[in-house]
Design an enzyme around this catalytic site. Structure first.
Site, PDB file in Angstrom:
ATOM      1  N   SER A 171     -10.261 -17.018 -32.799  1.00 54.93           N
ATOM      2  CA  SER A 171      -9.823 -17.147 -31.237  1.00 54.93           C
ATOM      3  C   SER A 171     -11.629 -17.365 -30.501  1.00 54.93           C
ATOM      4  O   SER A 171     -12.092 -17.586 -30.814  1.00 54.93           O
ATOM      5  CB  SER A 171      -8.345 -17.126 -30.898  1.00 54.93           C
ATOM      6  OG  SER A 171      -8.072 -17.525 -29.680  1.00 54.93           O
ATOM      7  N   ARG A 243       1.377 -15.266 -20.376  1.00 57.16           N
ATOM      8  CA  ARG A 243       1.896 -14.985 -21.452  1.00 57.16           C
ATOM      9  C   ARG A 243       2.888 -16.088 -22.341  1.00 57.16           C
ATOM     10  O   ARG A 243       2.749 -16.754 -24.040  1.00 57.16           O
ATOM     11  CB  ARG A 243       2.381 -14.010 -21.959  1.00 57.16           C
ATOM     12  CG  ARG A 243       2.990 -13.676 -23.485  1.00 57.16           C
ATOM     13  CD  ARG A 243       1.874 -13.564 -24.406  1.00 57.16           C
ATOM     14  NE  ARG A 243       2.149 -12.440 -25.651  1.00 57.16           N
ATOM     15  CZ  ARG A 243       0.855 -12.035 -26.910  1.00 57.16           C
ATOM     16  NH1 ARG A 243      -0.206 -12.103 -26.397  1.00 57.16           N
ATOM     17  NH2 ARG A 243       1.619 -11.860 -27.180  1.00 57.16           N
ATOM     18  N   ASP A 337      -3.149 -25.561 -35.894  1.00 55.94           N
ATOM     19  CA  ASP A 337      -3.358 -25.462 -34.276  1.00 55.94           C
ATOM     20  C   ASP A 337      -3.321 -26.718 -33.241  1.00 55.94           C
ATOM     21  O   ASP A 337      -3.769 -27.267 -33.441  1.00 55.94           O
ATOM     22  CB  ASP A 337      -4.577 -24.831 -35.159  1.00 55.94           C
ATOM     23  CG  ASP A 337      -4.863 -23.877 -33.573  1.00 55.94           C
ATOM     24  OD1 ASP A 337      -4.761 -23.662 -32.827  1.00 55.94           O
ATOM     25  OD2 ASP A 337      -5.852 -23.073 -33.927  1.00 55.94           O
ATOM     26  N   HIS A 370      -1.625 -21.455 -33.583  1.00 54.87           N
ATOM     27  CA  HIS A 370      -2.290 -21.172 -33.777  1.00 54.87           C
ATOM     28  C   HIS A 370      -2.517 -19.573 -34.286  1.00 54.87           C
ATOM     29  O   HIS A 370      -3.685 -18.960 -34.825  1.00 54.87           O
ATOM     30  CB  HIS A 370      -3.250 -20.573 -31.984  1.00 54.87           C
ATOM     31  CG  HIS A 370      -4.592 -19.968 -32.176  1.00 54.87           C
ATOM     32  ND1 HIS A 370      -5.651 -20.441 -32.255  1.00 54.87           N
ATOM     33  CD2 HIS A 370      -4.673 -19.103 -31.411  1.00 54.87           C
ATOM     34  CE1 HIS A 370      -6.627 -19.792 -32.087  1.00 54.87           C
ATOM     35  NE2 HIS A 370      -5.695 -18.878 -31.120  1.00 54.87           N
ATOM     36  N   ASP A 371      -1.349 -19.355 -34.028  1.00 51.57           N
ATOM     37  CA  ASP A 371      -0.555 -17.629 -34.408  1.00 51.57           C
ATOM     38  C   ASP A 371      -1.809 -17.450 -36.414  1.00 51.57           C
ATOM     39  O   ASP A 371      -1.482 -17.154 -37.286  1.00 51.57           O
ATOM     40  CB  ASP A 371       0.255 -17.398 -34.532  1.00 51.57           C
ATOM     41  CG  ASP A 371       0.145 -16.734 -33.052  1.00 51.57           C
ATOM     42  OD1 ASP A 371      -0.770 -16.256 -32.359  1.00 51.57           O
ATOM     43  OD2 ASP A 371       1.472 -16.582 -32.679  1.00 51.57           O
TER      44      ASP A 371
END
Lengths: 393, 393
Positions: A171, A243, A337, A370-371
């Site tokens: 990232s 967030r 992702d 993505h994580d």
């Protein structure tokens, strides 16, 4: 229960930034002060820059076994280790960095530095501006990924590392990785960029804007000057809102659906405008957690740095920029992702390949979104370990 | 240029809601007042409900040619027609509804009503509460898709329509469509649900929460009591922030990348924290446009109604609920829809099919994302026209 938006805990300090006087933990510090200011890519400057970093393992005699780990948006130097009073979260890459792990601290000297603009020891908006004796706040200049990388090069100088054996990150960390390979092509032997990109896409700019705008809507952000606010009176709701935008884009529809579905905390009979489904409570929980360990202005500054990430800027475009790279690379996508979509890593791999470098491209099939670059250690760890071993063979 | 978040125009009224005394335009009204309150599904009630609706074409003698068009989140009764003082946007489905178009107003009597909780003439949070003489604001009750559909059934009664020839809508409109087919299985001959779902997914709940939280962070929202605010002092920034979340999820990475890329309004030299890339300016533009014609509380109430959409609620699950349907349907997906993902329409089509109904499922290949149901008239229009013709044959 009042039908109004969720309140956050009243004991959260105005900023979650690490500050001098706080427990140091595993951090070490390097001051880049010199006699002249640290001039930034887009025109600002900083009179003094302090870098907080951590190391694991031993540097060998020829200083040839150093690995630089670059952290993502809300990461910091604590890539590995326990949660403690000094480090408000477990190591963000504990499954990757350690003895016998992919980044093997028995073999490598591993370094991770908090980025410029960050809030866990490295100079950022919550740091004291020597010119005023007060936190920079909104006067903190815009920094770029290249600025971050230049501070890391100074750290490498300080540590006696001419050439990194490997540079790795995902990232925003991957943005630093690719800039390292372009800015200092002779100072690394190979690199791994996970779930990253050569340039932020329009949709990434949009996600960033959503988060930043939400944060700025919180009156407790106070235009960036909230450092003297009482506990509970900082921009927590705004930071949590930002967030939350990120949190949704970090995961996937599939993971959310399996984990939360339509479960709600309250009965749907008499469910109010602000009654919470479980997924909302999850987002609030993560927002509150971040508010305890992060600084709202840092969040803005680092998002802006990511917006500005474009390896082609001032270099006649991305393809031309990538021609500076001289070492082999591993480029990894996570299939689900939605934030750093696989086409971006494919573009990166193709650009590297057409500039004549050896590139290994891997697609990790995973629903984690993505994580995945943090969570899929079983798949990604061995890829990285083997790639580093091969390039050292 | 000040380095701070974008300011919105100072002439935007506190609410963009249509209010009594404003130009009526093409609207007609039905008051559902009776002697008793309109009781809502989740427990609240409204003492009086007014429905604003529009019609096109002529109802035939047997009242067999009526088509109900159901609008999406920020739509209203103005499915077709010009922008005017009375209607602050062009008909939202102008490419679909009109003489010779898919919903052919030369052949059909077409009806579109503003939904309950909306802000373009139908009772919603900006309407005057007869009990207080002031706008409902935060006291407006939670309404559901089923409540909306019940008001539409009252409208059908009023218009002398026992059975709709067809009921059609996309997104939140599609939610109404499927509820129509379940709640009033004998009152429609066929239906089309575009880019919709049987139940809001966890990710959809999350997107909704992001938008609603951002809106509520705007201090000018005032807990919902902003109707007396001066022009320019309403919750425009909050509504724009919520709209921006939606706007990104309505389109696709591909469309954004092609249209905006990384173009910026300002030079990157000296680019500030709030300097704008083109995609940001696009989001601001759409946010401001919506603020001129929409009501912030309506936005919250309708999002909540969509959160609560679950045809299985109180009916032993979605599969069981769908068994009530007795007519053929057309179910359409847009391939790049990241908000109402194709698996949701496939699930809908499968559920309808396994309950023994004739279902035509179509996937429209398009990069337009969720907005494809509004934009892909060339592909979707003929599908609907043919489907209606076939079911009337």
């Amino acid at each position: 229960m009042a039908d109004r938006p969720h309140d956050f805990a009243s004991d959260i300090p105005a900023t979650g930034a690490w500050q001098h006087g706080d427990a140091v933990g595993h951090r070490q510090f390097l001051t880049i002060a010199d006699d002249r200011p640290f001039v930034l890519e887009l025109g600002g400057s900083l009179r003094a820059v302090e870098i907080a970093y951590e190391t694991w393992g031993e540097l060998d005699e020829s200083a040839s076994n150093a690995v630089l780990v670059c952290h993502a948006l809300t990461g910091d130097s604590h890539a590995a280790g326990e949660l403690s009073r000094a480090h408000k979260a477990d190591g963000w890459w504990n499954d990757f960095v350690g003895p016998g792990l992919a980044i093997d601290t028995d073999r490598y000297f591993v370094v991770c530095a908090n980025v410029l603009g960050g809030c866990q020891g490295t100079t950022g908006p919550a740091s004291v501006d020597p010119a005023t004796g007060k936190p920079y706040g909104s006067s903190f200049p815009v920094v770029t990924i290249r600025d971050m990388v230049r501070t890391q090069a100074r750290l490498a100088d300080h540590l006696g590392i001419d050439v990194w054996n490997h540079v790795v990150g995902g990232s925003m960390g991957g943005m630093q990785v690719i800039e390292w390979a372009i800015m200092y092509p002779d100072r690394l032997r190979s690199f791994t960029a996970l779930a990253s990109t050569l340039a932020a896409s329009a949709q990434q700019l949009a996600w960033s804007a959503l988060g930043r705008r939400s944060l700025a809507l919180d009156p407790k952000w106070r235009g960036g000057e909230y450092y003297e606010a009482e506990a509970g009176d900082g921009p927590h709701a705004g930071l949590a809102a930002a967030r939350a935008v990120a949190q949704v884009t970090y995961r996937s529809d599939e993971v959310f659906q399996k984990r939360f579905g339509r479960e709600s905390l309250d009965s749907l009979d008499g469910f109010g405008l602000w009654g919470r489904f479980q997924v909302e409570s999850y987002l609030d929980h993560h927002g509150q957690k971040l508010a305890r360990r992060f600084d709202a202005n840092s969040y803005l500054v680092l998002n802006r740095a990511m917006d500005l990430h474009d390896v082609g800027r001032g270099r006649n475009g991305v393809d031309n920029a990538v021609k500076r790279v001289r070492v082999p690379s591993l480029v990894v996508s996570v299939s689900s992702d939605m934030l750093y979509q696989p086409w971006q890593q494919q573009q990166m791999a193709e650009a590297l390949e057409s500039s004549g470098q050896s590139v290994q491209y891997e697609m990790v099939e995973s629903p984690q979104g993505h994580d995945g670059f943090l969570l899929e250690s079983a798949a990604i760890g061995p890829m990285i370990a083997k790639f580093i071993a091969d390039t050292n063979a």
